[in-house]
Scaffold this active site. Sequence first.
Site, PDB file in Angstrom:
ATOM      1  N   CYS A 114       0.819  -1.221   0.000  1.00  0.00           N
ATOM      2  CA  CYS A 114       0.000   0.000   0.000  1.00  0.00           C
ATOM      3  C   CYS A 114       0.848   1.264   0.000  1.00  0.00           C
ATOM      4  O   CYS A 114       0.344   2.355  -0.257  1.00  0.00           O
ATOM      5  CB  CYS A 114      -0.960  -0.005   1.186  1.00  0.00           C
ATOM      6  SG  CYS A 114      -2.116  -1.391   1.115  1.00  0.00           S
ATOM      7  N   HIS A 254      -3.429   7.104   2.191  1.00  0.00           N
ATOM      8  CA  HIS A 254      -3.801   5.786   1.672  1.00  0.00           C
ATOM      9  C   HIS A 254      -5.166   5.413   2.269  1.00  0.00           C
ATOM     10  O   HIS A 254      -5.404   5.586   3.456  1.00  0.00           O
ATOM     11  CB  HIS A 254      -2.744   4.764   2.078  1.00  0.00           C
ATOM     12  CG  HIS A 254      -3.172   3.360   1.849  1.00  0.00           C
ATOM     13  ND1 HIS A 254      -3.606   2.924   0.628  1.00  0.00           N
ATOM     14  CD2 HIS A 254      -3.272   2.293   2.703  1.00  0.00           C
ATOM     15  CE1 HIS A 254      -3.940   1.643   0.723  1.00  0.00           C
ATOM     16  NE2 HIS A 254      -3.754   1.242   1.962  1.00  0.00           N
ATOM     17  N   ASN A 284     -10.039  -0.351  -0.862  1.00  0.00           N
ATOM     18  CA  ASN A 284      -8.581  -0.227  -0.812  1.00  0.00           C
ATOM     19  C   ASN A 284      -8.005  -0.788  -2.115  1.00  0.00           C
ATOM     20  O   ASN A 284      -8.023  -1.995  -2.325  1.00  0.00           O
ATOM     21  CB  ASN A 284      -8.060  -0.998   0.411  1.00  0.00           C
ATOM     22  CG  ASN A 284      -6.544  -0.916   0.557  1.00  0.00           C
ATOM     23  OD1 ASN A 284      -5.849  -0.447  -0.341  1.00  0.00           O
ATOM     24  ND2 ASN A 284      -6.045  -1.392   1.683  1.00  0.00           N
TER      25      ASN A 284
HETATM   26  N1  COA Z   1     -18.447  -8.927   8.354  1.00  0.00           N
HETATM   27  C1  COA Z   1     -18.920  -9.169   9.577  1.00  0.00           C
HETATM   28  N2  COA Z   1     -18.135  -9.448  10.627  1.00  0.00           N
HETATM   29  C2  COA Z   1     -16.816  -9.481  10.410  1.00  0.00           C
HETATM   30  C3  COA Z   1     -16.255  -9.227   9.155  1.00  0.00           C
HETATM   31  C4  COA Z   1     -17.131  -8.951   8.100  1.00  0.00           C
HETATM   32  N3  COA Z   1     -16.682  -8.699   6.848  1.00  0.00           N
HETATM   33  N4  COA Z   1     -14.903  -9.315   9.242  1.00  0.00           N
HETATM   34  C5  COA Z   1     -14.637  -9.613  10.525  1.00  0.00           C
HETATM   35  N5  COA Z   1     -15.789  -9.717  11.208  1.00  0.00           N
HETATM   36  C6  COA Z   1     -15.961 -10.052  12.629  1.00  0.00           C
HETATM   37  C7  COA Z   1     -14.785 -10.768  13.192  1.00  0.00           C
HETATM   38  O1  COA Z   1     -14.851 -12.141  12.893  1.00  0.00           O
HETATM   39  C8  COA Z   1     -14.950 -10.493  14.672  1.00  0.00           C
HETATM   40  O2  COA Z   1     -15.908 -11.353  15.193  1.00  0.00           O
HETATM   41  P1  COA Z   1     -15.717 -12.026  16.662  1.00  0.00           P
HETATM   42  O3  COA Z   1     -15.659 -10.858  17.583  1.00  0.00           O
HETATM   43  O4  COA Z   1     -16.899 -12.883  16.780  1.00  0.00           O
HETATM   44  O5  COA Z   1     -14.416 -12.760  16.574  1.00  0.00           O
HETATM   45  C9  COA Z   1     -15.531  -9.079  14.684  1.00  0.00           C
HETATM   46  O6  COA Z   1     -16.069  -8.853  13.377  1.00  0.00           O
HETATM   47  C10 COA Z   1     -14.505  -8.003  14.966  1.00  0.00           C
HETATM   48  O7  COA Z   1     -13.355  -8.315  14.165  1.00  0.00           O
HETATM   49  P2  COA Z   1     -12.092  -7.428  14.180  1.00  0.00           P
HETATM   50  O8  COA Z   1     -11.043  -8.024  13.299  1.00  0.00           O
HETATM   51  O9  COA Z   1     -11.747  -7.104  15.597  1.00  0.00           O
HETATM   52  O10 COA Z   1     -12.710  -6.135  13.478  1.00  0.00           O
HETATM   53  P3  COA Z   1     -12.062  -4.752  13.276  1.00  0.00           P
HETATM   54  O11 COA Z   1     -12.909  -3.728  13.872  1.00  0.00           O
HETATM   55  O12 COA Z   1     -10.605  -4.745  13.595  1.00  0.00           O
HETATM   56  O13 COA Z   1     -12.191  -4.579  11.685  1.00  0.00           O
HETATM   57  C11 COA Z   1     -10.843  -4.714   9.719  1.00  0.00           C
HETATM   58  C12 COA Z   1     -11.561  -5.483  10.823  1.00  0.00           C
HETATM   59  C13 COA Z   1     -10.126  -5.694   8.801  1.00  0.00           C
HETATM   60  C14 COA Z   1     -11.874  -3.922   8.956  1.00  0.00           C
HETATM   61  C15 COA Z   1      -9.839  -3.749  10.381  1.00  0.00           C
HETATM   62  O14 COA Z   1      -9.068  -4.441  11.331  1.00  0.00           O
HETATM   63  C16 COA Z   1      -8.916  -3.089   9.413  1.00  0.00           C
HETATM   64  O15 COA Z   1      -9.344  -2.270   8.627  1.00  0.00           O
HETATM   65  N6  COA Z   1      -7.597  -3.362   9.488  1.00  0.00           N
HETATM   66  C17 COA Z   1      -6.588  -2.743   8.687  1.00  0.00           C
HETATM   67  C18 COA Z   1      -6.739  -3.127   7.256  1.00  0.00           C
HETATM   68  C19 COA Z   1      -5.772  -2.479   6.371  1.00  0.00           C
HETATM   69  O16 COA Z   1      -5.576  -1.326   6.493  1.00  0.00           O
HETATM   70  N7  COA Z   1      -5.162  -3.226   5.464  1.00  0.00           N
HETATM   71  C20 COA Z   1      -4.370  -2.808   4.369  1.00  0.00           C
HETATM   72  C21 COA Z   1      -3.007  -2.391   4.660  1.00  0.00           C
HETATM   73  S1  COA Z   1      -2.941  -0.764   5.240  1.00  0.00           S
END
Ligand code: COA
Length: 327
Positions: A114, A254, A284
């Site tokens: 990224c 980003h 993204n």
């Molecule tokens: N739909 C519904 N629920 C989902 C889900 C989806 N698409 N994806 C994950 N969940 C669930 C998880 O399983 C978890 O459930 P649990 O509590 O029963 O285990 C719950 O939602 C919370 O998951 P978590 O991973 O803690 O969510 P989050 O708030 O951290 O959001 C992302 C997840 C991926 C959106 C977030 O972590 C993120 O944006 N990370 C950075 C991504 C990024 O920037 N990547 C590119 C490089 S910069």
Amino acid sequence: MIRAAITGIGGYLPEGILTNKDMEELVDTSEEWIITRTGIQKRHILKDPDKANSDMVVGAIQNLLSRKNIDVEEIDMIIVGTVTADYPFPDTANLVAHKIGAKNAFGYDINAACSGFIYSLVTASKFIETGTYKKILVVGSDQMSSIINYKDRTTCILFGDGAGVVLLEPNEEGPGVQDSILRAEGAGWEYLHMKGGGSKNPASAETIANDWHYVYQEGKTVFKAAVKGMSESIHDLLVRNNLTHEDIDWMVPHQANKRILSSVANYVGIDMDKVLINIEKYGNTTAGTIPLCLWDYESKFKKGDKIILTAFGGGFTWGSILLEWAY
Ligand code: COA
């Protein structure tokens, strides 16, 4: 003193669209969860099986050239930030130079996930500042749909396909790239990677069975590291240039998650109305997000505006650029 100034922008988005409703059909998720946790409403997807990343890059460059009156043979160099090159080799930049007829250009790809666009922009700016080249196309482009597992709800809702490009030219009046901070931390590899297809795990029945040709991400860890990396690099850049957040006209980050962007803005003290966001439309697009954001918001920029570009990605890689707008 010669600085490297952005003098033109182009973008390309494939026609296919995946909405959050479409995501509900693919995995156990909901429109509401995706919007509230990420800010994303839809993503563009390259569906034509005869096309690949280089075709999106060509689309973005053609868009730029159609808006700038320059002959493609004047292009000296093409740098493509990407993690989804058409082939392991040759580089996408080589294929693109051939496809657009840039007979006098050489180039290469930069793989910094990224952060691919900011790494590429800083690299290109050095060739301009030293007087080596006069016209460089700096691209950020990714066809994330080619490496996403549409059965993994934690990653598939995040990513889309798209390409953006800027033209870099010398400027001796002040505007252009002023300063930059680029960082990397290889220990972060385990939290965001694609395990298969390289020399460590060449493609095999086993790598396919293990889903190693798809993006793997530990979202929470990446989220926290992204906020820290972008915030600290912006802070250090401002301090080093005797600037405060009030001196900054725009922040072009980003686009990985809207919540990451508000956390970074909050840490640095930049008003949210100066933070340019288009994640709702494209998701993204990895190396594509920053040039596509510049493309979308070009009409807002005025000559002399101070702009911060900032990114974080797999590697880990991250950093920020201080830019003065040239037109
Ligand atoms: N739909 C519904 N629920 C989902 C889900 C989806 N698409 N994806 C994950 N969940 C669930 C998880 O399983 C978890 O459930 P649990 O509590 O029963 O285990 C719950 O939602 C919370 O998951 P978590 O991973 O803690 O969510 P989050 O708030 O951290 O959001 C992302 C997840 C991926 C959106 C977030 O972590 C993120 O944006 N990370 C950075 C991504 C990024 O920037 N990547 C590119 C490089 S910069």
